[in-house]
Design an enzyme around this catalytic site. Structure first.
Site, short mmCIF file in Angstrom:
data_model
loop_
_atom_site.label_atom_id
_atom_site.label_comp_id
_atom_site.label_asym_id
_atom_site.label_seq_id
_atom_site.Cartn_x
_atom_site.Cartn_y
_atom_site.Cartn_z
CG HIS A 87 -0.41 0.36 2.51
ND1 HIS A 87 -0.09 -0.57 3.46
CD2 HIS A 87 -0.11 1.56 3.07
CE1 HIS A 87 0.39 0.03 4.53
NE2 HIS A 87 0.38 1.32 4.34
CG ASP A 126 -4.73 -9.68 2.29
OD1 ASP A 126 -5.85 -10.21 2.36
OD2 ASP A 126 -3.87 -9.77 3.20
CB SER A 201 3.14 1.97 6.01
OG SER A 201 1.95 2.14 6.70
#
Lengths: 653, 463
Positions: A87, A126, A201
């Site tokens: 992401h 994912d 992240s």
């Protein structure tokens, strides 16, 4: 195999605690507490660990920046492979047609502030992992990767990254839980109370030795609650990205399985195994012999047991990462029906020998973007996706024939036709639609013929709706001549071709493709046959041109025939649209055009400035009949096309 | 209005003599306005005895509104739908500063009005409902509302104009400029007749808006009142709300306005309603309606509106569902463009779906009928549909974290691997569970077109 609807169940029992036992426990606690109380030496030791760790890992942790965001990453090889979250580099644009679209210009900033442009080798949302590659000038310091199977809840951990853009920030905490599956992710994740914030992240979660045991990925649910992807998952994905450029998942379609908790175990009368919740009739695995209600007791000779959601998640993961095409053997216990409701149920045993197939692209569901591309016709206000097996089951659709509507914009031709999201389009112009390819073929055929009404048949829940799509055909209005456009393409990797092509046919324009070779390749590696070469264009009876950009745009913006055509358009009130570097053709064709406001792709801005052009740097620039764009992304090109349409419509016939 | 001005002018002439005024003399504006003021005062004074202030006390809130006396024996119209009066609702009515406890006579949940009754010693003065269709845009109107307790029950008055009338909603409405919106406010003409009122059935959800909203016209109010009063005189005993909910008029088909472009493409009439589905064995199916039929007229009244919303509203208005009401449809039956049918049918009470409360497990289920398939978007007809999971039951305890294992809209298709095709199978299975008292039972649920197993520990949760 899918385990998305697995829920654990708890047997509620209670045990009385004898009084003496309680006293003994109390005494033990006193002893233990004395033995683990921290001394000043221990505190100093903890400080030292943090400081040593920081010094060790700092050269290996990077900041990652692109046009739409910022995150962290860590170097895993001396020659420049970097791991981060999917992401971090994805545009995560819910409005994009391709959920896998990544940022175009990704910059990696090292700890010494050196900057490198990065290339995406592979990414997945994912598990949320991406692999980048930079070309460093010297050998880099790679971080040590630990083993996430060895961690325990309570272990002390450190998070390192760039929270809020504050580079090289170290935070500390413990592993609060190592079996989190509540987030709905494909694998279980670690939960930590080490502060993790936006910007962290992609950064490493480290053990006290400075080894990566996880990658900081999700946070913001509350103070002291952050989540990290296990490093062992990252290792697997790295190999997939290097080998396939993507995460190539294995599957046994189509079935759903779940863990056999205490109650289910009791109900089925079997201690251990994996419960098959549903097998689609006639599916691959059904034909191999698996049925709804079976219990898998062994996989490839190894006993399997999943009592919790975390355990089934691990088993699913281990199956998914196996090589596509690998053989697999399942041992099944099939309960004899009716069940007796007692522990001693009877079963028949079966062996299923089959092969793993490749899994379908993931479906968007909840907050997951999925991997299915949308086929969108903006000027109809309509977007559709193919219906995979998982789409059918997640969205409770009656079948898989047709295409699923994912977009029906208000005030569009689609909304006028009363098309709704989740509708299934099963027929266009009386032709059955079984697949998204059929849909594209039939809708574009109808649009190319400029059909006033395109009859559609829609399945909505349990009933059928017949309706008619009435495209607006803005470039072919009734009682007026149809607009004619010449589309000039560079021969290599022409960008945004699909967008432009769909725009033209949906709006009813007549167009001809031109290049300097008979066949051009697009950015998506599709070969297109053109209609005419530049040299063959001797007379010009078009309303405008669109100059596309591509790999060899520099050859193209100096091409004498292209310049001749552009100069003609400049002198004869034709609409000129140029994408990216193709704008330079306007200046090259006629230096007097340097007074016009123009824009171009950022990498060519210096060229434009050298030519003393009136470069504005805007994403889309309109000046009279000239419309230019940076061509940065699909959204920008769509804005450009709408401006181009307005200019064309404004042209007197 | 013109009549009033003429009267004023004649009056002036009469007073000043019959000689024509010299050309340079203009009409006395202040006299015209004074006269207008007098008319307004007269109209307001005339309506005051017929307006009440009402307070509705519910379980959690109190709301206040203006009501109208509609009969001399104490019946009052309130702009709210009352269903729990005497149970969780209480209505106090204030008339001429006296307080009365009101009882419910009837209520209409479409127009959202209620008729309540108070016991008074003397006859009351009822409102005079006029004919709103005779009004004109630009006409003077007066808005009147009772100011309530905080204002000593004084009357509040606005003066404004009619902007126009609209018939594209479920109920015909008139729009004004200058009149404040208040629950139950009435709109009067200068001659004292009520031509509209502020009711929820107007489609407004917020009375506090100050932009001009629709006022439901007196003709619609009169129609509704007549129906309600006729119903109340024929009902011997009070019907409970639950029973009222069950008595839903039903024909058995699903419809939507025809898509305009589809109509143009096919040559079918744009002013028609397309029949989407017809339930098997429903009255309308037996009387001949078919899917894809196009309804052109209802009770010999042609559909005249174009456009989804307007056509839909007109159709709803025309069908006016009521149990035992006969209805006639004129339909066109495609693919022929000239094949017409007349379908005569009658609304019946919507068939009840059998429901069963399985306390042992903790679910309330219902049978699955054709109607259920369409209304609840189900893909299978065999099984029983979960309507509710009882809190604190074994079924509700069978969950993990925030996720529930059984949910509303799940379909139970097996119990302990025995097929459940209908509610009778389900009841038999529950009876077996009661006899055998297993510790755990196994359910197979259908979720869409796939299945899932759930094991319920019957010792978990409270029964």
């Amino acid at each position: 195999m899918r385990n998305v609807f697995n829920m654990g169940q708890n047997n509620i029992t209670s045990f009385p605690i004898p009084k003496t036992f309680g006293i003994v426990c109390y005494l033990c606690l006193i002893l233990i507490s004395h033995s683990v109380s921290f001394t000043q030496e221990d505190i100093n030791g903890l400080d030292e660990i943090g400081a040593r760790l920081l010094k060790k890992v700092d050269p290996s942790v990077v900041t990652i920046q692109h046009e739409k965001g910022l995150g962290s990453g860590f170097i895993i090889s001396p020659d420049g492979y970097i791991i981060t979250n999917g992401h971090v580099i994805s545009l995560l644009d819910r409005d994009s047609e391709d959920p896998k679209e990544v940022a175009r210009f990704i910059t990696v900033i090292m700890s010494d502030e050196k900057r490198y442009r990065a290339k995406v080798i592979g990414h997945s949302l994912d598990p949320d992992v991406a692999l980048l590659k930079i070309e460093p000038e010297q050998t880099l310091s790679a971080i040590d990767l630990g083993d996430s199977d060895l961690v325990r809840a309570g272990n002390r951990v450190y998070a390192y990254g760039s929270p809020g853009g504050l580079k090289r920030t170290l935070t500390a905490g413990i592993l609060s839980n190592i079996e989190r599956i509540d987030l709905g992710t494909f694998t279980r994740v670690f939960q930590t109370d080490a502060p993790i914030n936006p910007g962290n992240s992609g950064g490493p979660l480290l053990n006290e030795k400075g080894e990566v045991i996880g990658m900081n990925t999700y946070g913001g649910r509350g103070e002291g609650i952050g989540f990290a992807i296990q490093v062992n998952v990252i290792k697997v994905l790295k190999e997939h990205f290097l080998k396939y450029g993507r995460f190539r998942k294995s599957d046994l379609p189509v079935c759903f399985w779940q863990h056999l908790d205490d109650n289910l175990s009791f109900a089925f009368g079997i201690d251990k195994g994996i419960l098959i919740n549903f097998v689609e009739d006639g599916s691959y695995i059904n034909q191999a012999g698996l049925q709804t209600g079976d219990i898998i007791t062994e996989i490839d000779g190894q006993k399997v047991s999943a009592r919790t959601e975390a355990e089934i998640s691990d088993i699913t993961w281990n199956l998914t990462i196996r090589e596509v095409g690998n053989p697999i053997t399942l041992k099944i216990a099939r309960p004899v029906i009716p069940l007796s409701g007692t522990k001693k149920a009877s079963f028949t045993e079966h062996i299923i020998e089959t092969m793993l197939l490749e899994d379908e692209p993931a479906v968007e569901f909840g907050w997951q973007l999925g991997e299915l591309k949308e086929l969108r016709y903006d000027d109809l206000g309509l977007g559709v996706k193919e219906i995979t097996a998982m789409t059918q089951y997640y969205y409770e659709l009656p079948h898989r024939k047709g295409v699923r509507v994912v977009r029906a914009q208000p005030n569009s031709a689609a909304s006028r036709a009363d098309i709704q999201i989740r509708d299934i389009i099963t027929s266009i112009n009386n032709q059955p639609i079984n697949h998204i390819r059929d849909f594209q073929k039939e809708i574009e055929k109808s649009l190319s013929e400029r059909m006033k009404f395109i009859p559609l048949v829609i399945q909505r829940c349990n009933f059928t709706v017949k309706t008619a799509l009435k495209p607006f055909y803005d470039l072919a209005p009734t009682n007026k001549p149809r607009k004619k456009i010449l589309v000039c393409l560079p021969s290599q990797e022409a960008e945004h071709f699909e967008l432009v092509r769909r725009f033209l046919i949906t709006n009813g324009a007549q167009y001809l493709l031109a290049s300097d070779t008979e066949n051009v390749t697009t950015f998506d590696n599709i070969v297109i046959k053109i209609g005419i070469t530049f040299g063959e264009i001797l007379s010009f009876n078009y309303d405008g041109i669109i100059l596309m950009t591509g790999k060899n745009v520099k050859d193209y913006w100096n091409h004498p025939d292209v310049l001749r055509i552009v100069k003609y358009c400049l002198g004869n009130k034709k609409a000129i649209g140029a994408i990216g570097g193709a704008s330079l053709a306007i200046i090259n064709a006629d230096p007097q055009a340097s007074g016009k406001k123009l824009t171009t792709a950022e990498e060519y801005s210096s060229v434009m400035l050298e030519k003393k052009a009136n470069y504005t740097g805007k994403e889309v620039q309109v000046d009279g009949l000239i419309i230019t764009t940076t061509g940065f992304d699909n959204k920008t090109v769509k804005t450009f096309l709408n401006s181009y349409k307005d200019v064309l419509i404004g042209l007197s016939d | 209005m013109r009549l009033v001005l003429i009267n004023v002018i004649l009056f002036i002439i009469a007073v000043t003599g019959c000689s024509a005024p010299p050309p340079e003399q203009k009409p006395d504006a202040s006299k015209i306005l004074t006269s207008l003021q007098e008319e307004i005062n007269k109209a307001v004074k005339g309506i005051e005895p017929s307006l009440v202030y009402a307070e509705l006390s519910g379980a959690r809130s109190v709301s206040s509104m203006t009501g109208m006396v509609i009969s001399s024996d104490g019946k009052i119209l309130l702009p709210t739908y009352l269903s729990r009066i005497g149970v969780t609702e209480r209505v106090q009515v204030y008339l001429q500063e006296k307080e009365y406890e009101a009882s419910l006579v009837q209520a209409d949940d479409r127009l959202k009005i209620s008729i309540v009754k108070i016991q008074t010693e003397s006859s009351l003065s009822a409102v005079n409902l006029g004919n709103a269709y005779l009004t004109q845009p630009g006409q003077f109107v007066i808005g009147v509302v009772n100011g309530g307790k905080n204002n000593d029950f004084r009357t509040f008055v606005d003066v404004g104009f009619i902007r126009g009338m609209s018939d594209d909603a479920e109920f015909d409405q008139v729009y004004s400029l200058g009149l404040t919106v208040n629950p139950g406010a009435v709109m009067l003409t200068l001659d004292g007749k009520v031509i509209a009122a502020q009711l929820k059935g107007s489609g407004t959800s917020d009375y506090a808006r100050t932009k001009p909203e629709g006022w439901i016209i007196s003709n619609e109010i009169q129609k509704c009142l007549s129906k309600l009063l006729a119903k109340s005189s024929s009902e011997k005993e009070k019907v409970s709300e639950e029973e009222k909910q069950k008595v839903r008029p039903w024909l058995g088909f699903g419809w939507s306005p025809i898509n305009e472009d589809y109509a143009e493409m096919t040559g079918f009439p744009k002013k028609s309603i397309l029949v989407r589905y017809v339930i098997k064995n429903s009255p309308i199916e037996k009387d001949g309606l078919r899917p894809d039929d196009l309804i052109l007229e209802v009770d010999n009244k042609p559909l005249t509106k174009i456009g989804s919303k307007a056509l839909e509203q007109q159709f709803i208005k025309y069908i006016d569902p009521e149990v035992d009401r006969e209805i006639i449809f004129k339909v066109l039956r495609p693919p022929e463009a000239d094949k017409f049918e007349t379908i005569k049918s009658r609304f019946i009470k919507k068939p009840e779906t059998r429901e069963f409360r399985a306390e042992d497990i903790g679910v309330v289920v219902q049978e699955i009928t054709d109607t259920t398939l369409y209304e609840r978007n189900l893909l299978i007809i065999n099984g029983v549909l979960v309507n509710n999971v009882i809190q604190g039951s074994p079924a509700s305890a069978s969950s993990s974290g925030h996720n529930s294992m059984i949910n509303r809209d799940d379909v139970i298709v097996e119990i302990n691997r025995m097929a459940i095709s209908n509610i009778d199978d389900f009841i038999k299975a529950i009876e077996a569970i009661r006899r055998e008292k297993p510790a755990v039972i196994l359910l197979k649920l259908a979720i869409g077109s796939r299945t899932s197993f759930v094991a319920i520990n019957l010792k978990a949760g409270k029964k």
